[in-house]
Design a protein around this motif. Structure first.
Motif, PDB file in Angstrom:
ATOM      1  N   UNK A  78       0.828  -1.207   0.000  1.00  0.00           N
ATOM      2  CA  UNK A  78       0.000   0.000   0.000  1.00  0.00           C
ATOM      3  C   UNK A  78       0.865   1.261   0.000  1.00  0.00           C
ATOM      4  N   UNK A  79       2.014   1.186   0.662  1.00  0.00           N
ATOM      5  CA  UNK A  79       2.984   2.279   0.626  1.00  0.00           C
ATOM      6  C   UNK A  79       4.103   1.953  -0.360  1.00  0.00           C
ATOM      7  N   UNK A  80       4.927   2.948  -0.641  1.00  0.00           N
ATOM      8  CA  UNK A  80       6.021   2.735  -1.591  1.00  0.00           C
ATOM      9  C   UNK A  80       7.075   1.822  -0.975  1.00  0.00           C
ATOM     10  N   UNK A  92       2.648   4.745 -19.824  1.00  0.00           N
ATOM     11  CA  UNK A  92       1.811   5.874 -20.221  1.00  0.00           C
ATOM     12  C   UNK A  92       2.491   7.198 -19.902  1.00  0.00           C
ATOM     13  N   UNK A  93       3.218   7.256 -18.782  1.00  0.00           N
ATOM     14  CA  UNK A  93       3.967   8.463 -18.478  1.00  0.00           C
ATOM     15  C   UNK A  93       5.050   8.729 -19.509  1.00  0.00           C
ATOM     16  N   UNK A  94       5.793   7.685 -19.878  1.00  0.00           N
ATOM     17  CA  UNK A  94       6.852   7.841 -20.889  1.00  0.00           C
ATOM     18  C   UNK A  94       6.275   8.210 -22.247  1.00  0.00           C
ATOM     19  N   UNK A  95       5.077   7.705 -22.558  1.00  0.00           N
ATOM     20  CA  UNK A  95       4.452   8.003 -23.844  1.00  0.00           C
ATOM     21  C   UNK A  95       4.172   9.494 -24.004  1.00  0.00           C
ATOM     22  N   UNK A  96       3.995  10.188 -22.895  1.00  0.00           N
ATOM     23  CA  UNK A  96       3.712  11.624 -22.953  1.00  0.00           C
ATOM     24  C   UNK A  96       4.888  12.428 -23.500  1.00  0.00           C
ATOM     25  N   UNK A 132       2.900   2.284  -7.748  1.00  0.00           N
ATOM     26  CA  UNK A 132       2.246   2.853  -8.928  1.00  0.00           C
ATOM     27  C   UNK A 132       2.013   4.350  -8.738  1.00  0.00           C
ATOM     28  N   UNK A 133       1.554   4.746  -7.564  1.00  0.00           N
ATOM     29  CA  UNK A 133       1.369   6.178  -7.301  1.00  0.00           C
ATOM     30  C   UNK A 133       2.705   6.913  -7.363  1.00  0.00           C
ATOM     31  N   UNK A 134       3.752   6.275  -6.840  1.00  0.00           N
ATOM     32  CA  UNK A 134       5.084   6.869  -6.890  1.00  0.00           C
ATOM     33  C   UNK A 134       5.535   7.072  -8.334  1.00  0.00           C
ATOM     34  N   UNK A 135       5.231   6.101  -9.199  1.00  0.00           N
ATOM     35  CA  UNK A 135       5.600   6.211 -10.608  1.00  0.00           C
ATOM     36  C   UNK A 135       4.886   7.383 -11.267  1.00  0.00           C
ATOM     37  N   UNK A 189       5.963   8.840  -1.781  1.00  0.00           N
ATOM     38  CA  UNK A 189       5.186   9.393  -2.890  1.00  0.00           C
ATOM     39  C   UNK A 189       5.123  10.908  -2.775  1.00  0.00           C
ATOM     40  N   UNK A 190       4.905  11.406  -1.565  1.00  0.00           N
ATOM     41  CA  UNK A 190       4.897  12.854  -1.365  1.00  0.00           C
ATOM     42  C   UNK A 190       6.269  13.460  -1.672  1.00  0.00           C
ATOM     43  N   UNK A 191       7.322  12.756  -1.313  1.00  0.00           N
ATOM     44  CA  UNK A 191       8.677  13.231  -1.607  1.00  0.00           C
ATOM     45  C   UNK A 191       8.890  13.357  -3.109  1.00  0.00           C
ATOM     46  N   UNK A 192       8.441  12.346  -3.878  1.00  0.00           N
ATOM     47  CA  UNK A 192       8.556  12.407  -5.340  1.00  0.00           C
ATOM     48  C   UNK A 192       7.709  13.541  -5.900  1.00  0.00           C
TER      49      UNK A 192
END
Length: 512
Positions: A147-149, A165-169, A194-197, A229-232
């Motif tokens: 649930x956490x990174x 999908x992020x890289x596709x942008x 996934x949220x971290x990504x 995730x907040x750090x990223x």
């Protein structure tokens, strides 16, 4: 410009083994001839594969390894027909395990295609279709553990979909509103990795759709609870999105809802680091205001050590811009002064401290030591055998004097050691200043923190006194300086160190 190196007399010299500090400047342009060897060609081929524009390489050696590398690069997209056939057959799979394996293979292939915008348009279009179709699969399955990174990457198509999908942008021609909506959906995924990504790839999204990228970061800033995730999110918003004013406002929102943790790379640590960088290098008033708030709210070494290290490692303390140097040292001063006051008050009440207050005192002393250590490193004293003293480092010791005067009052042996080492290192260029400052440091804090009982402390001070007697005896004709030298020895005599007696006898013999 050639770097300056100083000899003991203070004049510039050069050495056979120069150490050159490369500071950021204008973008490099032009051409360069590279050795046509296999070891040069392989990394260039790999780098060319992930660049966002065409690259032409010539003079490649006729090597088996080079041919294998080229074949591997071609294979990246040559599997498109096979993946297409696999996708078509997926609906007929009766085995859940077989279907899962097929989805994993498809997602992995599609993510690989998105790593370079030089992939054929058909491959990128197909990758988009596959990743959009798999972003809602149930795998990886959410658990309490993921649930956490975590550093462990959970297996499943949603993980590859978030990254791909992020890289596709980065290829705006292949971006669609469906891609942006899918990324926002993945930003609320129950799996922390996934949220971290999505947070890490927000700057990629901004290349195609800045509004969606900021919406993504603002969503995470408001709802996310995982520290990593907040750090990223903070790093992306403050340093990589291109709008630092908007980024600073977002960081302030996150800083208001998080608490310091023991983790060096926590959200609070990243908030502190990014705000410090924006203030020191860009002089952003919003960053300065945010720093002042955080200094008041987040005392302790774990929050600030990373920002201190990064500023020093990026040479803010020895930068050629005096305004940057001043802001960096002012930041250290503003951290050190209230921390010292709080630590001194706690030490006066040592017998009455609660466990929580003892923990806080420990954190404050660690922060003061972290500041001293960065000055010790920035001055070059930490690596004296490897690199010669530079004029920039001598200037740092001069300019850091207000901070050092605060640190000189800290009753902690590591802090005392770092400060004494700094001035012992610059003795040949500032002999009188070194003598008087080391005397003050040892008399103020050294007698309280056990430094005078430490063999390393004794060894450093003996070496310093011997250098003064051997190389700078002329300054001892000034009564104040001679008294200071005797006082250094007296501190160690009072601590019962016989070597100090021998030094005092030597001083008396010289000036008899």
């Amino acid at each position: 410009m050639e770097p300056q190196r100083l000899n003991p007399r203070g004049t510039a010299r050069t050495t056979a083994a120069e150490v050159i500090a490369i500071r950021p400047g204008p973008p490099l342009t032009g051409t360069a001839t590279v050795d046509g060897s296999k070891n040069a060609a392989l990394p260039l081929l790999a780098a060319a594969a992930v660049l966002r524009s065409p690259v032409r390489l010539s003079n490649l050696p006729d090597s088996t390894d080079v041919h294998v590398m080229i074949a591997l690069l071609r294979e990246i997209t040559s599997c498109v027909p096979a993946v297409t056939a696999l996708q078509a057959a997926l609906g007929q799979a009766s085995s859940v395990a077989l279907r899962s394996e097929a989805e994993d293979l498809m997602a992995e292939a599609a993510e690989i295609w998105t790593r370079t915008t030089q992939a054929p348009p058909s491959a990128l279009g197909h990758a988009r279709s596959i990743l959009l179709s798999l972003k809602g699969t149930p795998r990886p399955e959410p658990t309490d553990q993921n649930a956490g990174y975590t550093m462990s990457i959970p297996q499943g198509p949603r993980t590859e979909a978030a990254r791909g999908l992020g890289q596709l942008c980065l290829a705006p021609d292949h971006y669609t509103t469906q891609v942006g909506e899918a990324i926002l959906e993945l930003a609320a995924d129950p799996v922390g990795q996934i949220r971290h990504t999505t947070a890490k790839t927000a700057p990629f999204v901004a290349r195609s759709d800045p509004d969606t990228a900021w919406k993504l970061l603002e969503l995470l800033a408001q709802q996310e609870s995982d520290d990593a995730v907040l750090s990223a999110t903070v790093e992306a918003a403050g340093l990589r999105m291109g709008d630092r004013h908007r980024g600073t406002r977002l960081i302030a929102h996150i800083a208001a809802r998080v608490n310091p943790s023991e983790t060096p790379e926590s959200a609070t640590s990243t908030c502190a680091t990014v705000a410090a960088l924006l203030w020191v290098y860009d002089a952003m008033p919003e960053a300065r205001t945010l720093l002042d708030q955080m200094i008041g709210n987040w005392p302790g070494q774990s929050t600030w050590s990373s920002s201190l290290h990064i500023l020093r490692s990026q040479e803010a303390l020895t930068h050629n811009d005096p305004a940057i140097r001043k802001r960096a040292l002012d930041f250290m001063h503003e951290l050190a002064e209230p921390t010292l006051r709080s630590a001194q008050e706690a030490i006066r009440r040592a017998d009455q401290l609660t466990d929580s207050e003892k923990k806080q005192l420990k954190a404050e002393l660690q922060l003061l030591d972290a500041i001293a250590f960065q000055l010790y490193s920035g001055s070059g004293a930490i690596d004296r055998e490897a690199t010669p003293l530079t004029s920039d480092q001598v200037r740092l010791v001069d300019e850091a004097d207000p901070v050092i005067q605060i640190l000189a009052q800290v009753p902690a042996a590591p802090v005392t050691h770092h400060l004494v080492e700094i001035y012992e290192y610059v003795t040949d260029h500032r002999p009188q200043k070194a003598l008087l400052t080391i005397r003050d440091i040892i008399k103020k804090a050294g007698t309280q923190d056990g430094y005078t009982m430490d063999p390393m402390g004794l060894g450093t001070c003996v070496k310093f006194v011997e250098r003064i007697l051997a190389d700078h005896r002329s300054i001892l004709h000034t009564p104040e300086n001679l008294t200071a030298l005797r006082e250094i020895c007296d501190v160690f005599i009072d601590a019962g160190r016989p070597q100090a007696h021998q030094l005092v006898f030597g001083i008396e013999q010289i000036f008899r």
